[in-house]
Design a protein around this motif. Structure first.
Motif, PDB file in Angstrom:
ATOM      1  N   ALA A  14     -40.916 -38.705 -59.203  1.00 27.69           N
ATOM      2  CA  ALA A  14     -41.889 -39.215 -60.162  1.00 27.69           C
ATOM      3  C   ALA A  14     -43.105 -39.795 -59.446  1.00 27.69           C
ATOM      4  CB  ALA A  14     -41.258 -40.273 -61.041  1.00 27.69           C
ATOM      5  N   GLN A  15     -42.979 -40.058 -58.166  1.00 28.78           N
ATOM      6  CA  GLN A  15     -44.131 -40.599 -57.449  1.00 28.78           C
ATOM      7  C   GLN A  15     -45.194 -39.538 -57.253  1.00 28.78           C
ATOM      8  OE1 GLN A  15     -43.948 -43.704 -57.228  1.00 28.78           O
ATOM      9  NE2 GLN A  15     -41.813 -43.591 -57.893  1.00 28.78           N
ATOM     10  N   GLU A  16     -44.768 -38.296 -57.128  1.00 27.17           N
ATOM     11  CA  GLU A  16     -45.736 -37.228 -56.879  1.00 27.17           C
ATOM     12  C   GLU A  16     -46.355 -36.816 -58.210  1.00 27.17           C
ATOM     13  OE1 GLU A  16     -44.120 -34.039 -54.324  1.00 27.17           O
ATOM     14  OE2 GLU A  16     -45.071 -32.770 -55.826  1.00 27.17           O
ATOM     15  N   PRO A  17     -47.690 -36.605 -58.243  1.00 31.46           N
ATOM     16  CA  PRO A  17     -48.279 -36.228 -59.531  1.00 31.46           C
ATOM     17  C   PRO A  17     -47.704 -34.902 -60.017  1.00 31.46           C
ATOM     18  CG  PRO A  17     -49.972 -36.398 -57.818  1.00 31.46           C
ATOM     19  CD  PRO A  17     -48.671 -36.654 -57.165  1.00 31.46           C
ATOM     20  N   VAL A  83     -55.062 -25.360 -59.906  1.00 30.64           N
ATOM     21  CA  VAL A  83     -54.194 -26.135 -60.783  1.00 30.64           C
ATOM     22  C   VAL A  83     -52.814 -26.117 -60.160  1.00 30.64           C
ATOM     23  CG1 VAL A  83     -53.084 -26.215 -63.030  1.00 30.64           C
ATOM     24  CG2 VAL A  83     -55.462 -25.519 -62.869  1.00 30.64           C
ATOM     25  N   ARG A  84     -52.357 -27.268 -59.694  1.00 31.95           N
ATOM     26  CA  ARG A  84     -51.052 -27.294 -59.064  1.00 31.95           C
ATOM     27  C   ARG A  84     -50.075 -28.061 -59.941  1.00 31.95           C
ATOM     28  NH1 ARG A  84     -51.696 -25.393 -54.073  1.00 31.95           N
ATOM     29  NH2 ARG A  84     -49.641 -26.041 -53.352  1.00 31.95           N
ATOM     30  N   TYR A  85     -49.097 -27.337 -60.433  1.00 31.69           N
ATOM     31  CA  TYR A  85     -48.049 -27.960 -61.215  1.00 31.69           C
ATOM     32  C   TYR A  85     -46.822 -28.091 -60.340  1.00 31.69           C
ATOM     33  CZ  TYR A  85     -44.295 -28.392 -64.582  1.00 31.69           C
ATOM     34  OH  TYR A  85     -43.194 -28.816 -65.260  1.00 31.69           O
ATOM     35  N   ARG A  86     -46.436 -29.309 -60.058  1.00 38.34           N
ATOM     36  CA  ARG A  86     -45.284 -29.525 -59.197  1.00 38.34           C
ATOM     37  C   ARG A  86     -45.377 -28.711 -57.922  1.00 38.34           C
ATOM     38  NH1 ARG A  86     -39.639 -29.561 -62.297  1.00 38.34           N
ATOM     39  NH2 ARG A  86     -39.567 -31.787 -62.627  1.00 38.34           N
ATOM     40  N   GLY A  87     -46.593 -28.619 -57.421  1.00 34.57           N
ATOM     41  CA  GLY A  87     -46.750 -27.871 -56.185  1.00 34.57           C
ATOM     42  C   GLY A  87     -47.013 -26.388 -56.380  1.00 34.57           C
ATOM     43  N   HIS A  88     -46.709 -25.810 -57.550  1.00 32.08           N
ATOM     44  CA  HIS A  88     -46.999 -24.383 -57.742  1.00 32.08           C
ATOM     45  C   HIS A  88     -48.451 -24.193 -58.139  1.00 32.08           C
ATOM     46  CE1 HIS A  88     -42.812 -23.393 -57.673  1.00 32.08           C
ATOM     47  NE2 HIS A  88     -42.545 -24.166 -58.702  1.00 32.08           N
TER      48      HIS A  88
END
Lengths: 367, 317, 316
Positions: A14-17, A83-88
């Motif tokens: 949860a710390q990572e956006p 656009v990075r969603y959870r790194g993707h």
């Protein structure tokens, strides 16, 4: 498809956006020219937080949410940025990748519940479809899940409703169903694109409350897009104000309302009708129309309509800068609540006209 | 059918004279200039050819209808040779000649039938659409009854019954066929006219005419008819195409234009050609069918173009 | 409810007028009807005929008598020199054949047109779309009997792949039956394919713009699923209605095609009746066809309201 938990739990991650958007630009190729609908938007969204995106029609707010999700048709559309969603990375992702995310991780609630449900498909089926597609649920489990989902969105008699068709429900109930469909697989990020605009005022609050509640229970992130500043007032952690495809101000909600800097934000705020004003008070209107997105004028896009516009505003585009409070950004040369800004306003009021030649009236400040 | 509100009519883009309000829309401009195109011109040329064949067959360098060419019979080779581009039928007669001479009968029947249908059906439709009320109900129900019998079946019934006199001459038979096809087309032509009249009759300019005190026949003829006419012209073109096909169908059913060597028509050429085909000679059937095909194609295409050009709703896009 | 009653009333009226018209056809015959029908008999036979057909009675009485006979299955007779046989017998054998032909043609047309319509809608504006559109336009210009003649000759006679003529009953040999109906069904279906394909394409293109399609996509469903499970059903209503109502056009075409392929259906019966100048038979056959057509239209109307849940509920 691997089975996943239905609701997200707060975790170390949860710390990572959850979502990082960097310099996102969406351009439409039309016969009349290239429309820069989204012109350089950046923000981050943490898990469990709600971002409100506010703007007029044509500000690019709907295009923004669809671009982030990747729902725009490929022809005649150019998307650049990240656009990075959870790194993707979502920009440029293949259809297959996107489809595995849609419904399961990213979901959207559309504006008009009348047209976003399939009119010839039963409600239950519209919910169980995603359950069975993404989570491989067997039919009975999915059916039971559909009923409990309808219950969780406060639809009375859900067992009866699953067999009904959309036209048999009222507008408010239909929107609840849409929400149920969107939340069925437990997405981590929900886009709500003007979810209450097509509904009765009395129902609007209920739907917003429902979204709020679901978001808290599921620890879900939400992007709430609306043209109504009042809608996001109590319901978003952070608000981004968009104009002409750009974010012109962004701040945590409380800061935005107490310390708004961008004149556009202030104008939006003041155009909300308030119940405690005396009757027949003139509603505040922002004069002029949204700018041309094909050939945007040089300088600040809001300048032609801004009370405090100075010649500088017409020539230079103000960059997005940090205010004193961290997390508060705005783009203005003569912001509200600053000495330069107040002077600029006073001067325009004295002259009776602002830099672009639009007349300026002295008015009482609404509280 | 819902009434067209006068207010809605104001919002319509087209003005009474049929011109389109300038919208600055590039696509509209393209649609108007791109009127015919290559295919359209080809279609017109073909139809002009057909009309010539019907009117003045002697213009065309083809042998006499009745003339036989024994060589083909002797060798049992009926294919094309020099001077006979389409070859021969199994009696040794030139196929091209039969086709050219057969044009007149087919065209007369089709055009007259559709004209008959349009005059009667069109008038009834105009009246029904303009006056509404009881008159409309009666006429529409009459149309519905007419439409309850498939067009071909109706035409064939009429043709069979009226052509029953074994002594009927060629002229009489042609008349019967024309009447049968025409009568069978009244309901559909009438219904389309009525639909078109409905959209125009409630427009403001008609209302304006009424308030000036113009008499009804004058309104019908001067205001409504000119606006309904383009749609009717388009339907007429399509209707002629259908009539040509129905003529062929009637011929195959045995109630068409009498098949005599001196009185060919496209329809009866196909019908008599059928027996030749069973002998292995498909020339006549193919030739006549090809004529029908190109003529129907041209009529359909032009009918579509006319309709798109004048259809208010389409151009308002 | 009012709606249903009104429609029933209209139906009754239409049936009445249609049957009235066909029933009185015989009276339209030029000259003495009895003579035309039995040119070969003597005066006594003609008297008997006049008696039987109520030719001397006033119109209403004649109609009622005719109607009474008709609904009890008495469709009149063939009056031949050698024998008088009831029309009803022949109809019993012929009607199923015609029905088979029309049903096969419709089913075939839908089977081909639906996928084509869906694909051209999905890739609207693409090469396949334009090609299909032009081809459809061309096919529509070919009368179905011409196609029948061409197919029967080239595929049937020259190539010999399928029988150019003749009919085999289902009960005798299913495969041969289907083979004998293949070319006729194709000839009838071709024009329909063109119409249906374009119709479906138009509706699908409109449906694909709707919000609920975007929403279905946003659920992560595959394109195929969205296309076939979500977009097709609401778009197919017009198509199905038209397909049902189109039975009328099929009837006309089916008659001629039966003759070309020598299928023993209603078309062949009518053809024979015409050639033999059997006016009573013609009258009954036409009446049967017209009534059948009207009833089918009514059935389609009812089916339509049953299929679309919105209409079903609105009708109450």
């Amino acid at each position: 498809m691997a089975r996943r938990r239905i609701t997200a739990q707060p975790s170390a991650e949860a710390q990572e956006p959850l979502l990082v958007v960097e310099d996102l630009r969406t351009t439409f190729r039309t016969p009349s020219g290239r429309v820069k609908a989204v012109n350089g938007v950046s923000f981050t969204l943490e898990q469990g937080r709600t971002l409100g995106v506010v703007g007029e029609s044509g500000s690019g707010k709907s295009v923004l949410s669809r671009t982030i999700m990747g729902l725009l048709p490929p022809s005649n559309v150019e998307v650049t940025g990240s656009v990075r969603y959870r790194g993707h990375e979502l920009v440029g992702a293949s259809d297959r990748e996107l489809r595995s995310l849609w419904g399961a991780e990213l979901s959207m609630v559309f504006q008009d519940p009348m047209t976003s449900l399939n009119p010839v498909m039963r409600i239950g089926r519209q919910i169980t479809e995603s359950l069975r597609h993404h989570l491989d649920m067997p039919k009975d489990e999915a059916d039971a899940m559909a009923i409990s989902l309808l219950r969780s969105v406060k639809i009375p008699e859900p067992e009866k409703r699953v067999k009904q068709y959309p036209h048999e429900l009222s507008g408010g109930m239909r929107q609840r169903v849409v929400i149920a469909v969107a939340l069925a697989c437990g997405p981590h990020l929900l886009f709500a694109d003007e979810p209450t605009t097509a509904l009765d005022v009395t129902v609007q609050a209920q739907i917003l409350d429902l979204l709020d509640e679901q978001q808290r229970e599921r620890f879900m992130s939400m992007v709430l897009v609306t043209h109504d500043l009042g809608v996001v007032a109590g319901r978003a952690h952070e608000i981004a104000v968009m104009y002409a495809g750009r974010v012109v101000e962004m701040a945590p909600t409380r800061t935005l309302f107490s310390d708004m800097r961008m004149p556009y934000t202030q104008a939006l705020f003041e155009s909300i009708p308030k119940l405690d004003l005396p009757s027949h008070t003139r509603l505040h209107v922002i004069p002029g129309r949204p700018p041309d997105l094909i050939n945007p004028p040089a300088g600040c896009p809001f300048a032609p309509r801004c009370e405090r516009a100075q010649p500088r505003c017409l020539d230079e585009n103000p960059p997005l800068i940090e205010a004193e409070t961290p997390g508060h950004k705005y783009a203005c040369f003569y912001p509200v609540g600053t000495a330069e800004g107040d002077d600029a306003l006073a001067e325009n009021q004295r002259r009776g006209v602002q830099a672009a030649g639009v007349p300026v009236l002295v008015r009482e400040k609404a509280s | 059918m819902p009434e067209v509100e006068p207010t809605a009519a104001i919002l319509d883009v087209a003005t009474p004279s049929g011109s389109i309000e300038p919208t600055g829309d590039t696509e509209l401009a393209v649609a108007r200039t791109k009127r015919l195109g290559v295919i359209g011109w080809l279609a017109i040329i073909w139809l002009v050819l057909v009309a010539l064949m019907a009117a003045v067959p002697s213009l065309f360098p083809v042998p006499e209808l009745t003339e036989r060419f024994p060589d083909s019979l002797r060798n049992r080779d009926f294919g094309p040779t020099s001077g006979h581009p389409l070859g021969f039928d199994t009696s040794g007669r030139d196929l091209l000649s039969k086709l050219v001479h057969g044009t007149r009968a087919s065209m007369i029947v089709s055009v007259l039938a559709v004209s008959f249908g349009l005059v009667i059906g069109g008038t009834l439709g105009l009246i029904a659409g303009y006056f509404r009320g009881r008159v409309d109900t009666i006429i529409t129900n009459a149309f519905n009854v007419g439409l309850a019998i498939p067009q071909l079946v109706l035409a064939l019934t009429l043709a069979a019954v009226f052509a029953s006199d074994a002594n009927a001459g060629y002229g009489q038979r042609v008349l019967v066929v024309t009447f049968a096809i025409g009568f069978a087309s009244i309901p559909i032509l009438g219904r389309i006219t009525r639909a078109n009249t409905l959209t125009w009759a409630n427009r403001e300019f008609v209302l304006a005419s009424k308030t000036i005190g113009a008499k009804t026949p004058r309104i019908l003829i001067r205001e409504v008819l000119p606006n309904v006419a383009p749609a009717m012209f388009s339907i007429a073109l399509l209707g002629i195409a259908v009539a040509i096909v129905v003529e062929g169908g009637l011929a195959l059913l045995g109630v068409g234009i009498p098949a005599d060597i001196t009185s060919p028509s496209w329809g009866n050429l196909i019908a008599t050609g059928r027996s030749q085909m069973l002998l292995g000679e498909a020339g006549q059937v193919m030739a006549a069918s090809t004529m029908v095909f190109f003529t129907v194609l041209s009529l359909n295409y032009l009918g579509d173009v006319v309709r798109a050009r004048f259809d208010v709703r389409e151009s308002a896009l | 409810m009012n709606n249903a009653i009104r429609k029933l009333g209209q139906l009754a009226l239409v049936l009445f007028l249609v049957t009235l018209f066909t029933a009185l056809l015989v009276s339209l015959l030029p000259g003495d009807p009895a003579e035309v029908i039995i040119p070969f008999g003597d005066e006594r036979d003609r008297e008997a005929l006049r008696e039987e057909l109520n030719l001397d009675d006033p119109l209403p009485a004649r109609y009622v008598a005719w109607l009474g006979d008709f609904v009890t299955g008495d469709f009149g007779n063939y009056y031949r020199q050698s024998i008088t046989e009831p029309v009803g017998d022949r109809v019993g054998d012929a009607a199923p054949v015609s029905l088979q032909l029309m049903v096969y043609a419709q089913v075939l047309a839908l089977l081909v047109a639906i996928p084509l319509g869906v694909i051209t809608a999905q890739r609207a504006g693409g090469f396949l779309d334009k090609f299909a559109n032009t081809t459809a336009f061309g096919v529509l210009a070919v009368p179905n009997f011409v196609l029948a003649l061409v197919l029967s000759y080239f595929v049937g006679v020259e190539l010999g792949w399928l029988p150019p003529q003749g009919y085999v009953r289902i009960s005798r040999d299913l495969v041969e039956h289907l083979k004998s109906m293949a070319l006729p069904a194709i000839s009838l279906a071709a024009g329909q394919v063109a119409v249906y394909m374009r119709l479906l394409r138009t509706d699908m293109v409109a449906t694909l713009q709707e919000d609920f399609i975007l929403m279905a996509k946003a659920k992560g469903l595959s394109n195929k699923r969205v296309l076939w499970r979500h977009a097709l059903r609401p778009s197919s209503l017009t198509l199905l209605t038209v397909a049902g109502l189109n039975v009328g056009t099929l009837v006309g075409g089916a008659l001629i095609i039966e003759i070309i392929f020598t299928l023993p259906g209603m078309g062949t019966l009518i053809f024979q009746a015409i050639s033999e100048r059997q006016y009573v038979a013609i009258q009954s056959l036409v009446a049967l066809i017209a009534i059948g057509y009207v009833l089918v239209n009514v059935a389609v109307d009812l089916l339509y309201s049953a299929l679309d849940p919105r209409i079903r509920n609105a009708r109450g």
